[in-house]
Design an enzyme around this catalytic site. Structure first.
Site, PDB file in Angstrom:
ATOM      1  N   TYR A 103      18.442 -52.146 -15.588  1.00  0.00           N
ATOM      2  CA  TYR A 103      19.789 -52.730 -15.601  1.00  0.00           C
ATOM      3  C   TYR A 103      20.742 -51.851 -14.803  1.00  0.00           C
ATOM      4  O   TYR A 103      21.445 -52.319 -13.894  1.00  0.00           O
ATOM      5  CB  TYR A 103      20.282 -52.896 -17.051  1.00  0.00           C
ATOM      6  CG  TYR A 103      21.781 -53.090 -17.150  1.00  0.00           C
ATOM      7  CD1 TYR A 103      22.389 -54.265 -16.704  1.00  0.00           C
ATOM      8  CD2 TYR A 103      22.605 -52.085 -17.676  1.00  0.00           C
ATOM      9  CE1 TYR A 103      23.769 -54.428 -16.777  1.00  0.00           C
ATOM     10  CE2 TYR A 103      23.974 -52.240 -17.755  1.00  0.00           C
ATOM     11  CZ  TYR A 103      24.559 -53.413 -17.303  1.00  0.00           C
ATOM     12  OH  TYR A 103      25.922 -53.573 -17.367  1.00  0.00           O
TER      13      TYR A 103
ATOM     14  N   LYS B 204      22.961 -52.276 -10.972  1.00  0.00           N
ATOM     15  CA  LYS B 204      24.381 -51.983 -10.694  1.00  0.00           C
ATOM     16  C   LYS B 204      24.486 -50.994  -9.528  1.00  0.00           C
ATOM     17  O   LYS B 204      25.339 -51.136  -8.645  1.00  0.00           O
ATOM     18  CB  LYS B 204      25.052 -51.392 -11.946  1.00  0.00           C
ATOM     19  CG  LYS B 204      25.135 -52.354 -13.120  1.00  0.00           C
ATOM     20  CD  LYS B 204      26.129 -53.478 -12.851  1.00  0.00           C
ATOM     21  CE  LYS B 204      26.131 -54.508 -13.953  1.00  0.00           C
ATOM     22  NZ  LYS B 204      26.881 -55.714 -13.632  1.00  0.00           N
TER      23      LYS B 204
ATOM     24  N   SER C 226      29.117 -50.160 -14.118  1.00  0.00           N
ATOM     25  CA  SER C 226      28.988 -49.606 -15.461  1.00  0.00           C
ATOM     26  C   SER C 226      28.852 -48.099 -15.391  1.00  0.00           C
ATOM     27  O   SER C 226      28.306 -47.552 -14.412  1.00  0.00           O
ATOM     28  CB  SER C 226      27.736 -50.218 -16.099  1.00  0.00           C
ATOM     29  OG  SER C 226      27.395 -49.486 -17.245  1.00  0.00           O
TER      30      SER C 226
HETATM   31  P1  NAD Z   1      28.246 -61.477 -20.779  1.00  0.00           P
HETATM   32  O1  NAD Z   1      26.781 -61.692 -20.826  1.00  0.00           O
HETATM   33  O2  NAD Z   1      29.053 -61.874 -21.947  1.00  0.00           O
HETATM   34  O3  NAD Z   1      28.855 -62.177 -19.480  1.00  0.00           O
HETATM   35  C1  NAD Z   1      28.120 -62.344 -18.287  1.00  0.00           C
HETATM   36  C2  NAD Z   1      28.210 -63.823 -17.901  1.00  0.00           C
HETATM   37  O4  NAD Z   1      27.529 -64.043 -16.680  1.00  0.00           O
HETATM   38  C3  NAD Z   1      27.575 -64.731 -18.944  1.00  0.00           C
HETATM   39  O5  NAD Z   1      28.508 -65.735 -19.312  1.00  0.00           O
HETATM   40  C4  NAD Z   1      26.362 -65.324 -18.232  1.00  0.00           C
HETATM   41  O6  NAD Z   1      26.096 -66.637 -18.661  1.00  0.00           O
HETATM   42  C5  NAD Z   1      26.783 -65.249 -16.786  1.00  0.00           C
HETATM   43  N1  NAD Z   1      25.670 -65.136 -15.828  1.00  0.00           N
HETATM   44  C6  NAD Z   1      24.624 -64.279 -15.861  1.00  0.00           C
HETATM   45  N2  NAD Z   1      23.844 -64.475 -14.802  1.00  0.00           N
HETATM   46  C7  NAD Z   1      24.391 -65.465 -14.068  1.00  0.00           C
HETATM   47  C8  NAD Z   1      24.028 -66.130 -12.854  1.00  0.00           C
HETATM   48  N3  NAD Z   1      22.922 -65.811 -12.189  1.00  0.00           N
HETATM   49  N4  NAD Z   1      24.829 -67.104 -12.385  1.00  0.00           N
HETATM   50  C9  NAD Z   1      25.952 -67.457 -13.054  1.00  0.00           C
HETATM   51  N5  NAD Z   1      26.338 -66.871 -14.211  1.00  0.00           N
HETATM   52  C10 NAD Z   1      25.552 -65.885 -14.707  1.00  0.00           C
HETATM   53  O7  NAD Z   1      28.477 -59.924 -20.465  1.00  0.00           O
HETATM   54  P2  NAD Z   1      29.808 -59.063 -20.466  1.00  0.00           P
HETATM   55  O8  NAD Z   1      29.685 -58.078 -21.548  1.00  0.00           O
HETATM   56  O9  NAD Z   1      30.988 -59.928 -20.404  1.00  0.00           O
HETATM   57  O10 NAD Z   1      29.613 -58.285 -19.099  1.00  0.00           O
HETATM   58  C11 NAD Z   1      30.229 -58.711 -17.911  1.00  0.00           C
HETATM   59  C12 NAD Z   1      29.852 -57.768 -16.785  1.00  0.00           C
HETATM   60  O11 NAD Z   1      30.245 -56.448 -17.143  1.00  0.00           O
HETATM   61  C13 NAD Z   1      28.373 -57.694 -16.507  1.00  0.00           C
HETATM   62  O12 NAD Z   1      28.184 -57.562 -15.120  1.00  0.00           O
HETATM   63  C14 NAD Z   1      27.938 -56.420 -17.203  1.00  0.00           C
HETATM   64  O13 NAD Z   1      26.817 -55.858 -16.597  1.00  0.00           O
HETATM   65  C15 NAD Z   1      29.154 -55.556 -17.002  1.00  0.00           C
HETATM   66  N6  NAD Z   1      29.282 -54.513 -18.019  1.00  0.00           N
HETATM   67  C16 NAD Z   1      29.305 -54.824 -19.346  1.00  0.00           C
HETATM   68  C17 NAD Z   1      29.410 -53.819 -20.297  1.00  0.00           C
HETATM   69  C18 NAD Z   1      29.418 -54.153 -21.767  1.00  0.00           C
HETATM   70  O14 NAD Z   1      29.203 -53.258 -22.571  1.00  0.00           O
HETATM   71  N7  NAD Z   1      29.671 -55.394 -22.170  1.00  0.00           N
HETATM   72  C19 NAD Z   1      29.506 -52.491 -19.896  1.00  0.00           C
HETATM   73  C20 NAD Z   1      29.492 -52.198 -18.545  1.00  0.00           C
HETATM   74  C21 NAD Z   1      29.380 -53.224 -17.614  1.00  0.00           C
END
Ligand code: NAD
Ligand code: UDP
Length: 681
Positions: free
Chosen positions: A158, A162, A130
């Site tokens: 958080y 990362k 991120s």
């Molecule tokens: P999200 O919460 O929709 O998706 C993450 C998924 O991981 C969820 O379905 C959750 O159930 C699953 N999960 C969490 N912990 C788990 C575990 N221990 N075992 C198995 N499954 C697990 O989030 P997103 O927005 O799709 O984000 C996806 C990735 O992108 C994440 O790593 C997040 O940190 C990163 N990210 C997101 C954003 C944003 O703004 N959405 C920005 C930068 C980075």
């Protein structure tokens, strides 16, 4: 590589917002995908909708990454060539309150994943990082737009998870330079899939700008709070780099292909920013979304939010040049797609009046789901298996025969409740002529082919359903789809068959539609529910019927194929054996859906107060009294009767009826049938 092998990409967190969009892009690029997600912040419905979009089953495992044993089994079962790792907890504010949970889930989860990968000699990983790892970039004079070499200094737990994971991956590479790690630092992902079928479905009150604004627009929140308009930007609000989630998803394919192209035996550790390179203010986004919605939305400017900074815009040059990837969509596209997702799914994946569970004894087997919709006095359950009707309960009385387990469904051969296809009823001698050639089908009924052959639609797992409310909010709609491969049971051409059920407060209607890539292939779809109006009785004896017609196709008693003559059949009760095709109307089209429904049968039983009415757009229907049913311990002969609207028996071999069933690649097959229920007058 664009999916040329039998190997799989493991997508952790594939049921989540960015993961689900990436799975769609991976499959569209020819990759095989297996998903692992513990559903802690998502639901299986997202996976089911991904399958519906790509028209393929996607293996899914409800596994927590920290459960090494279960994770290891997935690696044993699938030949995994690389991992895209999304699974994480991601709420900045929450992470400041429960940091240990964040370190355990994100860091420990990643360590377990990496150990399992190493144990299975999988050394390719694309990691969701991120822009938050850069921290407050305004601490430098000249770091915006932000390049990858900008020093890291995350400001919350958080972001620190990362940062730690990036470092772990770097250390692994330093220890073994055959590891290939792509670190993707996302800026602000927004929008949804243009189909409106998948999108962001935040739990509780959304933290992010657009999900919040969408809830204001749909009436779930009163107004948007704009956190400060005294920043040094063109309108005083902060600047971010908003990237359409589909562009972001495609960035993962580009990174994966980059890793796959690294020289054989060599490895790589490299970071890439995924952003558009263009900053937009909060007001820019607000206006773009209002434009998509079509009117201004209420807002109030309040004080600055803790931790917010003026500008976080990416320098995306490295991804543009090395990955040959750049964002193609703008904030207007994202707002339009988000608005479609929001209006099509006002409560996200949840739909009031609908729920699903799995058939008895199949916990965790998502192919055995039972989908139940309830509308006033009516409750109807459907299965993916055969897109079948499992239960119809009206005023607490069950009206169809249904089973409890998937094994029971699989072992019966009476098409219980199922969609019958590709070709309902008989095709004489299991063959037909097309373009001067004879096509031979699977013969599963003596010399004939019956109900699509021995591996017909009744034995297939349909994808979906997409569940939604009708435009007027009154009815619930469930859409299933099946891709029947060319050559299945001998039929030419691929057939994409859709089964759409609509449930109102006193009816269930089914609409079939199908398309093919063949220049001609026969199609005839129907439903094979066994109705019983006698309360809890095991027999239909005593059932009274009113039929709209007494014209029946005369059949040869040995082959059950029409002789070409029409006979008269007056049926007023189902006390005797009936297995006849009754003719309702002359019709000469492959698609009858736009015709008006005609009532063909009304049925009732002296022991019940209920009446069943069947209406259809189809030219004929088979009426069958279930005399050959034999499911030991469950159902015997005459447990229910079937009303199977469709095209005339063996039409494909009769010159004047052929056009009723021969579908080509320029047309769409269609029909509608409605079963409705009422109290006796
Ligand atoms: P999200 O919460 O929709 O998706 C993450 C998924 O991981 C969820 O379905 C959750 O159930 C699953 N999960 C969490 N912990 C788990 C575990 N221990 N075992 C198995 N499954 C697990 O989030 P997103 O927005 O799709 O984000 C996806 C990735 O992108 C994440 O790593 C997040 O940190 C990163 N990210 C997101 C954003 C944003 O703004 N959405 C920005 C930068 C980075
Ligand atoms: N924002 C806002 N009101 C909200 C949510 C966000 O004004 O309800 C602003 C926030 O101050 C920031 C921008 O919108 O400038 C993007 O915030 P978001 O939380 O979506 O993403 P962030 O960039 O903080 O990760």
């Amino acid at each position: 590589m664009t999916g040329t092998t039998n190997s799989y990409i493991l997508v952790t967190g594939g049921a989540g917002y960015i993961g689900s969009h990436t799975v769609v892009e991976l499959i569209n690029h020819g990759y095989n995908v297996v998903i692992v997600d513990n559903l802690s912040n998502s639901s299986y419905d997202a996976v089911s909708r991904v399958e519906y979009i790509v028209k393929k089953p996607v293996p899914f495992f409800n596994v927590d990454l920290r459960d090494s044993e279960k994770l290891g089994k997935v690696f044993e079962q699938y030949d995994i060539s690389g991992v895209i790792h999304f699974a994480a907890l991601k709420a900045v504010g929450e992470s400041t309150h429960i940091p240990l949970k964040y370190y355990d889930n994100n860091v420990n989860g990643t360590i377990k994943l990496l150990e399992t990968m190493a144990a299975h000699k999988v050394k390719t990983i694309v990691f969701s990082s991120s822009a938050t790892v850069y921290g407050d970039v305004t601490r430098f004079k000249d770091m915006i737009p932000i390049p990858e070499h900008c020093p890291n200094d995350p400001t919350n737990p958080y972001g620190k998870t990362k940062y730690v994971i990036e470092n772990i991956l770097h250390d692994i590479y330093n220890a073994d330079t055959t590891w290939k790690s792509a670190i993707l630092r996302y800026f602000n992902p927004i929008g949804a899939h243009p189909s409106g079928l998948i999108g962001e479905d935040p739990l509780g009150i959304p933290n992010n700008l657009l999900p919040y604004l969408a809830q204001v627009a749909i009436g779930r929140r009163e107004k948007l709070s704009i956190f400060g308009n005294d920043y040094d930007s063109h309108d005083g609000t902060p600047i971010r780099d908003y990237i359409h989630v589909v562009d972001l998803a495609k960035g993962h394919i580009a990174a994966l292909e980059y890793l796959n192209n690294v020289t054989e035996g060599a490895g790589l550790f490299r970071e890439w920013n995924l952003g558009t390179g263009k900053g937009s203010t909060v007001f820019d986004v607000y206006h773009a979304f209002c434009k998509a919605v079509g009117h201004e939305l209420p807002y109030e400017v309040v004080g600055r939010r803790d931790g917010d900074v003026l500008d976080l815009t990416a320098n995306a040059t490295r991804a543009n040049t090395e990955l040959k990837w750049s964002a193609e969509k703008n904030i207007d596209d994202a707002c339009r797609d988000l608005w479609k997702w929001t209006t099509d799914n006002p409560k996200g994946y949840a739909v009031a009046g609908y729920q699903w569970t799995t058939l008895a004894g199949t916990d965790g087997d998502y192919t055995s789901r039972v989908h139940t919709v309830t509308k006033d006095d009516l409750s109807v359950s459907f299965l993916n298996y055969g897109a079948s009707i499992q239960k119809v309960e009206f005023k607490n009385q069950n009206l169809v025969c249904g089973l409890d387990t998937l094994d029971e469904y699989k072992s019966q051969d009476i098409y219980l409740g199922a969609t019958v296809g590709r070709y309902a009823n008989r095709i004489a001698n299991g063959q037909f002529e097309i373009n001067g050639e004879t096509v031979k089908l699977d013969k599963n009924n003596g010399e004939n082919s019956l109900h699509g052959g021995s591996n017909g639609f009744n034995k297939q797992n349909f994808l979906g359903p997409i569940v939604k409310r009708s435009a007027d909010e009154e009815n619930l709609i469930l859409q299933f789809v099946l891709v029947d491969k060319a050559g299945a049971n001998g039929f030419p051409g691929e057939l994409i068959a859709a089964v759409e059920y609509t449930v109102g407060n006193d009816f269930v209607e089914v609409e079939y539609s199908a398309t093919t890539d063949a220049s001609g292939t026969p199609v005839n779809l129907t439903n094979h529910s066994y109705w019983n109006l006698a309360g809890n009785k095991s027999t239909i004896d005593g059932t009274q019927v009113k039929l709209a017609t007494s014209k029946a196709l005369e059949v040869d008693p040995n082959t059950l194929i029409p002789t070409g003559n029409v006979s008269t059949l007056d049926i007023s009760n189902l006390d005797g054996k009936v297995d006849n095709c009754l003719i309702v109307r002359e019709s000469s089209q492959i698609n009858t859906s736009s015709e008006s429904l005609v009532e063909v049968l009304e049925a009732s039983h002296p022991d019940s107060t209920l009446v069943l009415r069947v209406e259809t757009t189809e030219p004929s229907f088979q009426l069958y009294t279930g005399d050959y049913v034999d499911i030991p311990g469950k159902f015997g002969p005459r447990c229910g009767f079937c009303v199977e609207p469709g095209r005339l028996i063996n039409a494909v071999n009769v010159e004047k009826w052929k056009q009723l069933v021969l579908l080509d690649n320029k047309s769409t097959y269609g029909s509608r049938t409605r079963y409705s229920f009422k109290l006796k007058n």
